[in-house]
Design a protein around this motif. Sequence first.
Motif, PDB file in Angstrom:
ATOM      1  N   MET A   1      24.646 106.057  57.454  1.00 59.56           N
ATOM      2  CA  MET A   1      23.575 106.497  58.365  1.00 59.56           C
ATOM      3  C   MET A   1      22.814 105.262  58.851  1.00 59.56           C
ATOM      4  O   MET A   1      22.156 104.584  58.064  1.00 59.56           O
ATOM      5  CB  MET A   1      22.669 107.479  57.612  1.00 59.56           C
ATOM      6  CG  MET A   1      21.419 107.934  58.346  1.00 59.56           C
ATOM      7  SD  MET A   1      21.629 108.890  59.852  1.00 59.56           S
ATOM      8  CE  MET A   1      22.443 110.357  59.225  1.00 59.56           C
ATOM      9  N   GLU A   2      22.947 104.978  60.157  1.00 59.79           N
ATOM     10  CA  GLU A   2      22.335 103.769  60.716  1.00 59.79           C
ATOM     11  C   GLU A   2      20.880 104.019  61.126  1.00 59.79           C
ATOM     12  O   GLU A   2      20.125 103.084  61.341  1.00 59.79           O
ATOM     13  CB  GLU A   2      23.103 103.300  61.963  1.00 59.79           C
ATOM     14  CG  GLU A   2      24.553 102.958  61.698  1.00 59.79           C
ATOM     15  CD  GLU A   2      24.703 101.587  61.063  1.00 59.79           C
ATOM     16  OE1 GLU A   2      23.861 100.719  61.326  1.00 59.79           O
ATOM     17  OE2 GLU A   2      25.659 101.398  60.293  1.00 59.79           O
ATOM     18  N   MET A   3      20.534 105.303  61.271  1.00 56.05           N
ATOM     19  CA  MET A   3      19.185 105.610  61.762  1.00 56.05           C
ATOM     20  C   MET A   3      18.147 105.464  60.660  1.00 56.05           C
ATOM     21  O   MET A   3      18.448 105.660  59.505  1.00 56.05           O
ATOM     22  CB  MET A   3      19.148 107.062  62.267  1.00 56.05           C
ATOM     23  CG  MET A   3      19.660 107.219  63.677  1.00 56.05           C
ATOM     24  SD  MET A   3      19.144 108.792  64.355  1.00 56.05           S
ATOM     25  CE  MET A   3      20.172 109.911  63.467  1.00 56.05           C
ATOM     26  N   GLY A  33      15.732 111.817  64.803  1.00 52.96           N
ATOM     27  CA  GLY A  33      16.805 111.948  63.805  1.00 52.96           C
ATOM     28  C   GLY A  33      16.406 112.688  62.539  1.00 52.96           C
ATOM     29  O   GLY A  33      17.080 112.573  61.517  1.00 52.96           O
ATOM     30  N   GLU A  36      19.205 115.176  61.505  1.00 54.01           N
ATOM     31  CA  GLU A  36      20.411 114.436  61.117  1.00 54.01           C
ATOM     32  C   GLU A  36      20.228 113.806  59.738  1.00 54.01           C
ATOM     33  O   GLU A  36      21.116 113.881  58.886  1.00 54.01           O
ATOM     34  CB  GLU A  36      20.730 113.335  62.144  1.00 54.01           C
ATOM     35  CG  GLU A  36      21.205 113.825  63.495  1.00 54.01           C
ATOM     36  CD  GLU A  36      20.063 114.119  64.463  1.00 54.01           C
ATOM     37  OE1 GLU A  36      18.892 114.242  64.013  1.00 54.01           O
ATOM     38  OE2 GLU A  36      20.329 114.248  65.674  1.00 54.01           O
ATOM     39  N   GLU A 167      19.518 101.233  67.781  1.00 52.43           N
ATOM     40  CA  GLU A 167      19.867 102.392  66.947  1.00 52.43           C
ATOM     41  C   GLU A 167      20.343 103.538  67.831  1.00 52.43           C
ATOM     42  O   GLU A 167      21.278 104.254  67.512  1.00 52.43           O
ATOM     43  CB  GLU A 167      18.638 102.898  66.191  1.00 52.43           C
ATOM     44  CG  GLU A 167      18.143 102.045  65.055  1.00 52.43           C
ATOM     45  CD  GLU A 167      16.899 102.677  64.449  1.00 52.43           C
ATOM     46  OE1 GLU A 167      17.029 103.508  63.555  1.00 52.43           O
ATOM     47  OE2 GLU A 167      15.782 102.354  64.906  1.00 52.43           O
ATOM     48  N   HIS A 170      23.792 102.948  69.133  1.00 47.98           N
ATOM     49  CA  HIS A 170      24.749 103.211  68.056  1.00 47.98           C
ATOM     50  C   HIS A 170      24.961 104.710  67.878  1.00 47.98           C
ATOM     51  O   HIS A 170      26.080 105.195  67.750  1.00 47.98           O
ATOM     52  CB  HIS A 170      24.236 102.588  66.760  1.00 47.98           C
ATOM     53  CG  HIS A 170      25.182 102.750  65.618  1.00 47.98           C
ATOM     54  ND1 HIS A 170      26.262 101.916  65.431  1.00 47.98           N
ATOM     55  CD2 HIS A 170      25.250 103.685  64.637  1.00 47.98           C
ATOM     56  CE1 HIS A 170      26.933 102.325  64.369  1.00 47.98           C
ATOM     57  NE2 HIS A 170      26.345 103.396  63.874  1.00 47.98           N
ATOM     58  N   ASN A 171      23.852 105.440  67.923  1.00 49.28           N
ATOM     59  CA  ASN A 171      23.942 106.886  67.757  1.00 49.28           C
ATOM     60  C   ASN A 171      24.715 107.543  68.899  1.00 49.28           C
ATOM     61  O   ASN A 171      25.489 108.477  68.695  1.00 49.28           O
ATOM     62  CB  ASN A 171      22.534 107.465  67.667  1.00 49.28           C
ATOM     63  CG  ASN A 171      22.535 108.808  67.012  1.00 49.28           C
ATOM     64  OD1 ASN A 171      22.799 109.793  67.679  1.00 49.28           O
ATOM     65  ND2 ASN A 171      22.303 108.846  65.715  1.00 49.28           N
ATOM     66  N   ASN A 175      28.385 109.668  69.114  1.00 46.45           N
ATOM     67  CA  ASN A 175      28.575 110.890  69.901  1.00 46.45           C
ATOM     68  C   ASN A 175      29.612 110.709  71.017  1.00 46.45           C
ATOM     69  O   ASN A 175      29.700 111.545  71.924  1.00 46.45           O
ATOM     70  CB  ASN A 175      27.248 111.347  70.501  1.00 46.45           C
ATOM     71  CG  ASN A 175      26.386 112.088  69.489  1.00 46.45           C
ATOM     72  OD1 ASN A 175      26.635 113.234  69.181  1.00 46.45           O
ATOM     73  ND2 ASN A 175      25.401 111.409  68.930  1.00 46.45           N
ATOM     74  N   VAL A 192      17.732 110.631  71.137  1.00 48.50           N
ATOM     75  CA  VAL A 192      19.129 111.058  71.245  1.00 48.50           C
ATOM     76  C   VAL A 192      19.278 112.318  72.099  1.00 48.50           C
ATOM     77  O   VAL A 192      20.136 112.390  72.972  1.00 48.50           O
ATOM     78  CB  VAL A 192      19.723 111.309  69.839  1.00 48.50           C
ATOM     79  CG1 VAL A 192      21.192 111.669  69.938  1.00 48.50           C
ATOM     80  CG2 VAL A 192      19.538 110.096  68.959  1.00 48.50           C
TER      81      VAL A 192
END
Length: 328
Positions: A1-3, A33, A36, A167, A170-171, A175, A192
């Motif tokens: 999880m990058e967020m 996020g 998520e 971020e 990346h997200n 997707n 997002v």
Amino acid sequence: MEMQPVIMKILTQAVEKNRVAHAYLFEGKKGTGKKEVGLYFAKMLFCESLIHGHIPCEQCIQCKRINHGNHPDIHIMEPEGLSIKIEQIRSLQQEFAKKGVESSKKFYMIVHADKMTRSAANSLLKFLEEPAANTTAILLTENIGQILPTILSRCQQLSFQPLQTKELIHNLQINGIEGDRARLLANMTNNVEDALQLNEDEWLLQGIKLVLKLYEALSSNNLMDTLLFLQNEWLAHFKDRKQVEMGLDMLLFIYRDILYTQLENDDELIFVSQKSVYESYGLKVTKNELFNNMMTIFEAKKRLEANVNSSLLMEQLIIKLQEGLSFV
Ligand SMILES: [Zn+2]
């Protein structure tokens, strides 16, 4: 999880040290996020073979069920209509009175927890006051001011910060949105949800092409042709104020890209595919001229807010950009 790296660190440590709280409150703006991270946290709690003690394997039955939204011991509650009603909280409590189906654990997440009616909130409060073993609750809200203080005091509060552009990019890539488009959407929104929605918009995709064309026309230095293109194609697409504003933002991104190309800071580019065009145009202009052009577009954006006629405004802008003048 990058967020949300800070929050992920707190949750990871809770899992690793076996100190998971009974209830968490995730608060922060739309698209940061929360949901998520909540679902990822659920996988951290349920996964049968965590990697390095905290990364969900994504392969076991628990992870798969959570990913498919059909894990019997995980409940996600959202407002029915405008509010979360007491009946919803009651049925959740009944559900939790039963033993866990798949495991001894239970997990529930209440989305828009601020939308609970007063009676629903009081009913939940009783639930939070007598937490069952192995039950984890997550309340999500965009309006922490609307949550009862008695509920707040029972939850560990975690504040979600707006996503950084990187971020967000990346997200979007996760997707399935790649390249120039991911970078553009991330720069045009700050979350997002809005970015994904904008991505579905055919109007925007056509718009990007027209803005790039407008910029090409501008750099050709043929004022008449540029004005014709503006009238015949550009303004036919960018019609209302909001649309013209988005068009101006995209034009601004192009000038910013050229500036970054000159500064050899490629990491910041949005339209990477245009790099060779930028390089040839970049040779013809000084940083000062680019800066002035950007200021001129900013001024045009301000004028747009002040209700000026957008077609007239765009014509003036084109003339000024080509002559290197500003509005003031
Ligand atoms: Zn797993």
